[in-house]
Write a protein that holds these residues in place. Structure first.
Motif, PDB file in Angstrom:
ATOM      1  N   TRP A 160      -7.645  -2.255   3.385  1.00 44.92           N
ATOM      2  CA  TRP A 160      -6.889  -2.066   2.137  1.00 44.92           C
ATOM      3  C   TRP A 160      -6.929  -0.632   1.609  1.00 44.92           C
ATOM      4  O   TRP A 160      -6.468  -0.368   0.502  1.00 44.92           O
ATOM      5  CB  TRP A 160      -7.392  -3.046   1.073  1.00 44.92           C
ATOM      6  CG  TRP A 160      -6.937  -4.448   1.338  1.00 44.92           C
ATOM      7  CD1 TRP A 160      -7.565  -5.403   2.067  1.00 44.92           C
ATOM      8  CD2 TRP A 160      -5.716  -5.054   0.872  1.00 44.92           C
ATOM      9  NE1 TRP A 160      -6.824  -6.561   2.085  1.00 44.92           N
ATOM     10  CE2 TRP A 160      -5.689  -6.385   1.358  1.00 44.92           C
ATOM     11  CE3 TRP A 160      -4.647  -4.604   0.082  1.00 44.92           C
ATOM     12  CZ2 TRP A 160      -4.642  -7.261   1.089  1.00 44.92           C
ATOM     13  CZ3 TRP A 160      -3.603  -5.476  -0.191  1.00 44.92           C
ATOM     14  CH2 TRP A 160      -3.603  -6.785   0.317  1.00 44.92           C
ATOM     15  N   LEU A 177       0.801  -1.235   0.000  1.00 42.66           N
ATOM     16  CA  LEU A 177       0.000   0.000   0.000  1.00 42.66           C
ATOM     17  C   LEU A 177       0.834   1.286   0.000  1.00 42.66           C
ATOM     18  O   LEU A 177       0.282   2.373  -0.062  1.00 42.66           O
ATOM     19  CB  LEU A 177      -0.962   0.006   1.209  1.00 42.66           C
ATOM     20  CG  LEU A 177      -2.067  -1.057   1.166  1.00 42.66           C
ATOM     21  CD1 LEU A 177      -2.955  -0.968   2.389  1.00 42.66           C
ATOM     22  CD2 LEU A 177      -2.897  -0.924  -0.111  1.00 42.66           C
ATOM     23  N   GLY A 233      -5.737   8.367  -1.581  1.00 47.60           N
ATOM     24  CA  GLY A 233      -5.879   6.922  -1.741  1.00 47.60           C
ATOM     25  C   GLY A 233      -7.345   6.501  -1.719  1.00 47.60           C
ATOM     26  O   GLY A 233      -8.180   7.145  -1.093  1.00 47.60           O
ATOM     27  N   SER A 266      -6.717  -1.556  -4.363  1.00 48.45           N
ATOM     28  CA  SER A 266      -6.250  -0.329  -3.701  1.00 48.45           C
ATOM     29  C   SER A 266      -5.660   0.587  -4.765  1.00 48.45           C
ATOM     30  O   SER A 266      -4.890   0.135  -5.618  1.00 48.45           O
ATOM     31  CB  SER A 266      -5.186  -0.667  -2.670  1.00 48.45           C
ATOM     32  OG  SER A 266      -5.674  -1.651  -1.788  1.00 48.45           O
ATOM     33  N   PRO A 312      -5.322   2.669   1.035  1.00 50.42           N
ATOM     34  CA  PRO A 312      -3.937   3.127   1.182  1.00 50.42           C
ATOM     35  C   PRO A 312      -3.895   4.310   2.149  1.00 50.42           C
ATOM     36  O   PRO A 312      -4.720   5.217   2.039  1.00 50.42           O
ATOM     37  CB  PRO A 312      -3.547   3.585  -0.231  1.00 50.42           C
ATOM     38  CG  PRO A 312      -4.577   3.023  -1.129  1.00 50.42           C
ATOM     39  CD  PRO A 312      -5.824   2.874  -0.321  1.00 50.42           C
ATOM     40  N   PRO A 349       0.553   1.999  -4.355  1.00 50.93           N
ATOM     41  CA  PRO A 349      -0.229   0.957  -5.030  1.00 50.93           C
ATOM     42  C   PRO A 349      -0.454   1.191  -6.524  1.00 50.93           C
ATOM     43  O   PRO A 349      -0.781   0.239  -7.241  1.00 50.93           O
ATOM     44  CB  PRO A 349      -1.559   0.980  -4.273  1.00 50.93           C
ATOM     45  CG  PRO A 349      -1.655   2.335  -3.674  1.00 50.93           C
ATOM     46  CD  PRO A 349      -0.261   2.774  -3.393  1.00 50.93           C
ATOM     47  N   GLY A 405      -3.754   4.424  -5.644  1.00 48.33           N
ATOM     48  CA  GLY A 405      -3.056   5.612  -5.168  1.00 48.33           C
ATOM     49  C   GLY A 405      -3.685   6.850  -5.768  1.00 48.33           C
ATOM     50  O   GLY A 405      -4.706   6.785  -6.468  1.00 48.33           O
TER      51      GLY A 405
END
Ligand code: PLP
Length: 362
Positions: free
Chosen positions: A131, A24, A138, A169, A133, A27, A171
């Protein structure tokens, strides 16, 4: 079958906490997956049945499974966010549920009831909430999809389907703000024609767009823009985003959703916010030669692309076989930034949600 919570089977081998934390850190998009998935089956005989949230695992498909041959497949894409107060939320998920039903209809598939779609999305995020991030921007990207699962090689609508939701996940799409992208005008390839599947979110549309996207990359551009199939003249959309044009008279133009382009939920949200900010919103056709002329005369001041993945992305340059032209100063314009900030602030629970777009899930 009624909805309510679906039966849950925990993954007996989830990714351990240290490994999850490592994945994470950065990701990216579409590569880091959570521990669980939702499955719901459909058959003509039984209707929707066997809904469950279980361990994420590979599928076993007979080689004659219909989707592998005739591409009877549809999907959606939406994000779960952590709000400023720490709670979790989905952005306008009922719109995704309804678009999924429209896509199903066009692909001769059964329509999943809206509440089952929503329950599947909510429950998967709740189960896999570790999960998210722990980074600014995120999110958990949800990918609901449905495949024709009957084992039969005849060309006809399948009698059996598998609906699933997987989660990934994600970013921040752009690490520092949204840089302006360059786009390539596809003159040879089209994405969708009247009467075709352009307004449906089916895998086949994306398969057909890849050769044009590769051409864009070869030409040094980030994305491809498609023109209409009949005249190769009217601007439609990018491979995965809608387009919006801003003029010096304070008007905003975007191509109409009349069957050949995807009815973007970001597009609809942007148009609502733009109207609120006093812009004159026009859903009208826009010709490629007019786009170039307006950019060169300075009448056209900003252009942006919009969609779930990157929200609002400025378009800086446009390139075709006729040469390139620049929009405004080639960077992110003021109005684009303003609309982007407003939308992201609503999605994140920072600005007031006056339209009831944000649905909390805990
Ligand atoms: C072809 C296409 N157009 C537009 C969009 C934007 O739609 P939305 O804003 O609902 O993500 C997408 C992404 O889903 C897309 O794939």
């Amino acid at each position: 079958m009624t909805s309510g919570a679906f039966p849950f089977e925990a993954n007996p081998n989830p990714v351990d906490a240290a490994e999850r934390a490592a994945r994470l850190v950065d990701p990216g998009f579409g590569r880091v997956f959570t521990d669980h998935m939702v499955t719901i089956r459909y058959s003509d005989a039984k209707g929707w049945h066997d809904a469950k949230v279980g361990p994420r695992a590979p599928l076993t498909l007979d080689p004659a499974t219909a989707v592998l041959h005739y591409a009877q497949e549809i999907f959606e894409g939406l994000k779960a966010y952590r709000l400023a107060d720490g709670s979790m939320a989905l952005f306008r998920p009922e719109q995704n549920a309804r678009r999924f039903q429209r896509s199903a209809k066009r692909l001769a598939m059964p329509e999943l009831p809206e509440e089952m779609f929503l329950q599947a999305c909510r429950q998967l995020v709740q189960v896999d909430k570790d999960w998210f991030p722990p980074i600014d921007g995120g999110s958990i990207y949800l990918r609901p999809f449905m495949i024709a699962s009957e084992v039969f090689l005849g060309v006809k609508p399948s009698a059996e389907y598998l609906f699933m939701v997987i989660a990934s996940s994600a970013g921040n799409y752009f690490k520092s703000g949204a840089p302006a992208i360059s786009i390539w005008v596809s003159e040879q390839y089209t994405r969708a024609a009247r009467g075709g599947t352009g307004a449906a979110k089916c895998g086949g549309n994306y398969a057909a767009s890849l050769v044009a996207q590769s051409e864009a990359i070869r030409e040094g551009c980030d994305q491809v823009v498609f023109l209409d199939a009949a005249e190769h003249r009217w601007v439609e959309e990018l491979g995965g985003m809608n387009l919006v044009f801003l003029f010096d008279d304070g008007s905003l133009l975007t191509p109409p959703t009349d069957g050949t382009i995807l009815e973007g939920i970001t597009r609809d949200s942007v148009l609502t916010l733009a109207r609120e900010q006093g812009l004159n919103v026009r859903e009208e056709r826009y010709a490629m030669d007019q786009w170039r002329a307006d950019a060169e005369s300075g009448r056209l001041v900003e252009v942006f692309a919009c969609g779930t993945a990157a929200v609002v992305t400025p378009v800086g340059t446009v390139k075709s076989t006729q040469g390139a032209f620049t929009i405004g100063a080639g960077g992110a314009g003021q109005m684009t930034q303003k609309i982007r900030t407003k939308l992201v602030d609503i999605q994140r629970g920072v600005a007031a949600d006056t339209h009831g777009w944000v649905q909390r899930i805990d």
